[in-house]
Each structure stands twice: as C-alpha cells, then as structure tokens.
Design a protein around this motif. Structure first.
Motif, PDB file in Angstrom:
ATOM      1  N   GLN A  60      -0.173   5.330   6.624  1.00 44.52           N
ATOM      2  CA  GLN A  60      -0.940   4.347   7.400  1.00 44.52           C
ATOM      3  C   GLN A  60      -1.253   4.861   8.802  1.00 44.52           C
ATOM      4  OE1 GLN A  60       1.320   0.745   7.387  1.00 44.52           O
ATOM      5  NE2 GLN A  60       0.880   0.289   5.247  1.00 44.52           N
ATOM      6  N   TRP A  61      -0.323   5.596   9.391  1.00 39.95           N
ATOM      7  CA  TRP A  61      -0.509   6.089  10.747  1.00 39.95           C
ATOM      8  C   TRP A  61      -1.486   7.254  10.816  1.00 39.95           C
ATOM      9  CZ3 TRP A  61       5.314   6.440  12.365  1.00 39.95           C
ATOM     10  CH2 TRP A  61       5.776   5.172  12.733  1.00 39.95           C
ATOM     11  N   TRP A  62      -1.296   8.236   9.913  1.00 37.29           N
ATOM     12  CA  TRP A  62      -1.978   9.507  10.081  1.00 37.29           C
ATOM     13  C   TRP A  62      -3.081   9.780   9.068  1.00 37.29           C
ATOM     14  CZ3 TRP A  62       3.643  11.153  10.205  1.00 37.29           C
ATOM     15  CH2 TRP A  62       4.181  10.969  11.483  1.00 37.29           C
ATOM     16  N   ALA A  63      -3.231   8.951   8.065  1.00 36.79           N
ATOM     17  CA  ALA A  63      -4.273   9.203   7.067  1.00 36.79           C
ATOM     18  C   ALA A  63      -5.642   8.940   7.672  1.00 36.79           C
ATOM     19  CB  ALA A  63      -4.062   8.313   5.840  1.00 36.79           C
ATOM     20  N   PRO A  64      -6.641   9.700   7.241  1.00 32.36           N
ATOM     21  CA  PRO A  64      -7.984   9.405   7.732  1.00 32.36           C
ATOM     22  C   PRO A  64      -8.398   8.010   7.287  1.00 32.36           C
ATOM     23  CG  PRO A  64      -8.028  11.155   6.081  1.00 32.36           C
ATOM     24  CD  PRO A  64      -6.607  10.807   6.323  1.00 32.36           C
ATOM     25  N   SER A  65      -9.022   7.300   8.183  1.00 32.20           N
ATOM     26  CA  SER A  65      -9.402   5.924   7.842  1.00 32.20           C
ATOM     27  C   SER A  65     -10.575   5.943   6.879  1.00 32.20           C
ATOM     28  CB  SER A  65      -9.756   5.141   9.103  1.00 32.20           C
ATOM     29  OG  SER A  65     -10.848   5.755   9.747  1.00 32.20           O
ATOM     30  N   GLY A  66     -10.489   5.083   5.938  1.00 32.26           N
ATOM     31  CA  GLY A  66     -11.530   4.946   4.925  1.00 32.26           C
ATOM     32  C   GLY A  66     -11.239   3.716   4.111  1.00 32.26           C
ATOM     33  N   THR A  67     -12.212   3.236   3.422  1.00 24.39           N
ATOM     34  CA  THR A  67     -11.997   2.046   2.605  1.00 24.39           C
ATOM     35  C   THR A  67     -11.638   2.473   1.196  1.00 24.39           C
ATOM     36  OG1 THR A  67     -14.342   1.958   2.074  1.00 24.39           O
ATOM     37  CG2 THR A  67     -13.597   0.685   3.984  1.00 24.39           C
ATOM     38  N   LEU A  68     -10.610   1.855   0.680  1.00 25.28           N
ATOM     39  CA  LEU A  68     -10.189   2.118  -0.691  1.00 25.28           C
ATOM     40  C   LEU A  68     -10.937   1.191  -1.635  1.00 25.28           C
ATOM     41  CD1 LEU A  68      -6.344   2.424  -0.184  1.00 25.28           C
ATOM     42  CD2 LEU A  68      -7.930   4.264  -0.704  1.00 25.28           C
ATOM     43  N   PRO A  69     -11.181   1.645  -2.856  1.00 26.01           N
ATOM     44  CA  PRO A  69     -11.792   0.750  -3.840  1.00 26.01           C
ATOM     45  C   PRO A  69     -10.884  -0.448  -4.114  1.00 26.01           C
ATOM     46  CG  PRO A  69     -11.769   3.026  -4.621  1.00 26.01           C
ATOM     47  CD  PRO A  69     -10.980   2.979  -3.354  1.00 26.01           C
ATOM     48  N   GLU A  70     -11.460  -1.515  -4.591  1.00 26.79           N
ATOM     49  CA  GLU A  70     -10.724  -2.744  -4.894  1.00 26.79           C
ATOM     50  C   GLU A  70      -9.617  -2.453  -5.913  1.00 26.79           C
ATOM     51  OE1 GLU A  70      -9.609  -6.535  -4.390  1.00 26.79           O
ATOM     52  OE2 GLU A  70     -11.313  -5.632  -3.344  1.00 26.79           O
ATOM     53  N   GLY A  71      -8.419  -2.922  -5.624  1.00 24.34           N
ATOM     54  CA  GLY A  71      -7.289  -2.761  -6.534  1.00 24.34           C
ATOM     55  C   GLY A  71      -6.524  -1.460  -6.339  1.00 24.34           C
ATOM     56  N   GLU A  72      -6.917  -0.596  -5.423  1.00 24.93           N
ATOM     57  CA  GLU A  72      -6.215   0.664  -5.178  1.00 24.93           C
ATOM     58  C   GLU A  72      -5.290   0.507  -3.976  1.00 24.93           C
ATOM     59  OE1 GLU A  72      -5.979   3.482  -6.866  1.00 24.93           O
ATOM     60  OE2 GLU A  72      -7.291   2.681  -8.404  1.00 24.93           O
ATOM     61  N   ASP A  73      -4.098   1.060  -4.111  1.00 24.95           N
ATOM     62  CA  ASP A  73      -3.102   0.950  -3.056  1.00 24.95           C
ATOM     63  C   ASP A  73      -3.115   2.135  -2.111  1.00 24.95           C
ATOM     64  OD1 ASP A  73      -2.213  -1.450  -4.097  1.00 24.95           O
ATOM     65  OD2 ASP A  73      -0.741  -0.474  -5.389  1.00 24.95           O
ATOM     66  N   GLY A  74      -3.721   3.220  -2.492  1.00 25.62           N
ATOM     67  CA  GLY A  74      -3.709   4.407  -1.651  1.00 25.62           C
ATOM     68  C   GLY A  74      -2.434   5.200  -1.857  1.00 25.62           C
ATOM     69  N   PHE A  75      -1.872   5.715  -0.783  1.00 22.58           N
ATOM     70  CA  PHE A  75      -0.680   6.556  -0.841  1.00 22.58           C
ATOM     71  C   PHE A  75       0.541   5.668  -1.044  1.00 22.58           C
ATOM     72  CE2 PHE A  75       2.797   9.086   0.770  1.00 22.58           C
ATOM     73  CZ  PHE A  75       2.507  10.342   0.284  1.00 22.58           C
ATOM     74  N   THR A  76       1.038   5.659  -2.265  1.00 24.37           N
ATOM     75  CA  THR A  76       2.227   4.878  -2.584  1.00 24.37           C
ATOM     76  C   THR A  76       2.950   5.518  -3.752  1.00 24.37           C
ATOM     77  OG1 THR A  76       3.102   2.666  -3.017  1.00 24.37           O
ATOM     78  CG2 THR A  76       1.080   3.278  -4.162  1.00 24.37           C
ATOM     79  N   LEU A  77       4.089   4.987  -4.067  1.00 23.78           N
ATOM     80  CA  LEU A  77       4.878   5.453  -5.189  1.00 23.78           C
ATOM     81  C   LEU A  77       4.528   4.617  -6.402  1.00 23.78           C
ATOM     82  CD1 LEU A  77       7.245   7.366  -5.944  1.00 23.78           C
ATOM     83  CD2 LEU A  77       8.784   5.521  -5.368  1.00 23.78           C
ATOM     84  N   ARG A  78       4.226   5.253  -7.507  1.00 27.27           N
ATOM     85  CA  ARG A  78       3.856   4.519  -8.731  1.00 27.27           C
ATOM     86  C   ARG A  78       5.048   4.272  -9.635  1.00 27.27           C
ATOM     87  NH1 ARG A  78      -1.332   2.472  -8.321  1.00 27.27           N
ATOM     88  NH2 ARG A  78      -2.401   3.840  -6.888  1.00 27.27           N
ATOM     89  N   SER A  79       6.015   5.168  -9.632  1.00 23.54           N
ATOM     90  CA  SER A  79       7.189   5.036 -10.491  1.00 23.54           C
ATOM     91  C   SER A  79       8.425   4.859  -9.612  1.00 23.54           C
ATOM     92  CB  SER A  79       7.338   6.283 -11.367  1.00 23.54           C
ATOM     93  OG  SER A  79       8.505   6.189 -12.135  1.00 23.54           O
ATOM     94  N   PHE A  80       8.930   3.655  -9.583  1.00 22.56           N
ATOM     95  CA  PHE A  80      10.065   3.353  -8.705  1.00 22.56           C
ATOM     96  C   PHE A  80      11.381   3.924  -9.213  1.00 22.56           C
ATOM     97  CE2 PHE A  80       6.928   0.129  -7.563  1.00 22.56           C
ATOM     98  CZ  PHE A  80       6.846   0.388  -6.211  1.00 22.56           C
ATOM     99  N   VAL A  81      11.395   4.458 -10.417  1.00 25.10           N
ATOM    100  CA  VAL A  81      12.591   5.121 -10.937  1.00 25.10           C
ATOM    101  C   VAL A  81      12.903   6.365 -10.103  1.00 25.10           C
ATOM    102  CG1 VAL A  81      13.532   6.274 -12.986  1.00 25.10           C
ATOM    103  CG2 VAL A  81      12.190   4.206 -13.238  1.00 25.10           C
TER     104      VAL A  81
END
Length: 186
Positions: free
Chosen positions: A132-153
């Motif tokens: 959130q701090w350092w990523a280039p600003s841009g709009t994500l498509p609807e329903g996309e979280d961006g940089f996150t973890l997909r598998s919490f395991v």
C-alpha cells in the motif's frame, strides 16, 4: 574460599534459595522466544514485498509479473512468502537447539512455535502494508485484491518448521544418548 552459611545450606536469609533467584532470571528471558520471531516477521514482510511477483518484483524482474492483479502472480507470490517463512523457521529451530536443554526447552519450543505464528502473521500484514505504501498507484479491476496472500496455510510454515525440527533434534539427541548407554553396558 568458604561459602556463606546460607549458600551451603541452600537457604538465604530472606527465605529464598540462591537457585530460585537464578530461575526467575531465566523465566524472565522467555519473552524473547515470541518477540524475536515477531519482529523478524516484520522484516520478512518487507522482504516479501520486495522479492515477490506483484510487489517490487526484485526476484524475477519480469515486467509480466509486475501486476499484482494478474492471476499468474498468485502462486509465485505465495511461494516466496512460504520460502521466507521456511528459512525463518529453520533459523528459529537452530537457535532453539543451541540453547541449554536444562533451562526448560519444552516451554521454549512452545513459545518459539507461537512466535513463528506471530512472525508469519506479521510478515503477511507488513508485506501488504508495504504494498500500500510503495506500490505504484493504479486502479485494480473489480474484485481484485492486489498484493495479498491467497493461501493462508502459508502462515503455518514457520511454526510447523520449528515444531518438526525441534522434534527431530530432540529425537536424534535421545537416540544418541541411548546408543552411548547401550555401548557402555557391554
């Protein structure tokens, strides 16, 4: 050199034995088995964002993997965090094994495992905060979280590595002692 009377009898003038005071000091240092992995997790979170596809992408440098919303970046991003947590778990287990066994290794193993879970969670949260701090600003498509973890395991990699390696270190240690005792009996 002669010992004071209370050291030879084991009773200090205030009613506390000299060994009890030392145990309190040891117990007072147990916080580090949770705190050090948690702080290390914060550093790993920033490293995760720097190395992972969809973050700063320093590991591959491939421009096709720079978009955090691209489906092709999800698995490599999770695997980078898993690798970092696996490495941290190995370091924690070696640190645990290098400590003195008579100072409550069982409790320290539990605390180091809890610290690994706290460190993994801190890495995940700080990695997303770095995005959130350092990523280039841009709009994500609807329903996309961006940089996150997909598998919490993935968050369980660090504590499971600590637990398994601590078990293996203790097993090898016990097998080594059993062999020496059996060899001495002949």
């Amino acid at each position: 050199m002669t010992l004071p009377a209370y050291e030879s009898t084991g009773h200090a003038p205030n009613g506390i034995s000299p060994t009890e005071g030392r145990g309190a000091v040891r117990r007072g240092r147990t916080w580090r088995w949770v705190a050090v992995p948690a702080v290390s997790g914060a550093l790993l979170g920033i490293a995760w964002w720097l190395l992972a596809p969809g973050g700063a992408n320093l590991l591959t440098g491939d421009p096709a993997l720079a978009d955090p919303a691209a489906p092709v970046t999800r698995l490599p991003r999770d695997l980078v965090l898993a690798g970092l947590l696996l490495l941290a778990g190995c370091f924690t287990a070696v640190w645990l094994d290098s400590s003195k066994p008579e100072e409550g290794r069982g409790l320290r193993t539990i605390l180091a495992t809890a610290g690994g879970l706290a460190g993994g969670t801190a890495a995940w949260q700080l990695g997303m905060l770095a995005a959130q701090w350092w990523a280039p600003s841009g709009t994500l498509p609807e329903g996309e979280d961006g940089f996150t973890l997909r598998s919490f395991v993935v968050l369980l990699v660090w504590p499971l590595t600590v637990a398994v390696l601590a078990f293996l270190y203790n097993l090898v240690s016990l097998l080594g002692k059993g062999t020496r005792v059996a060899g001495d009996a002949h």
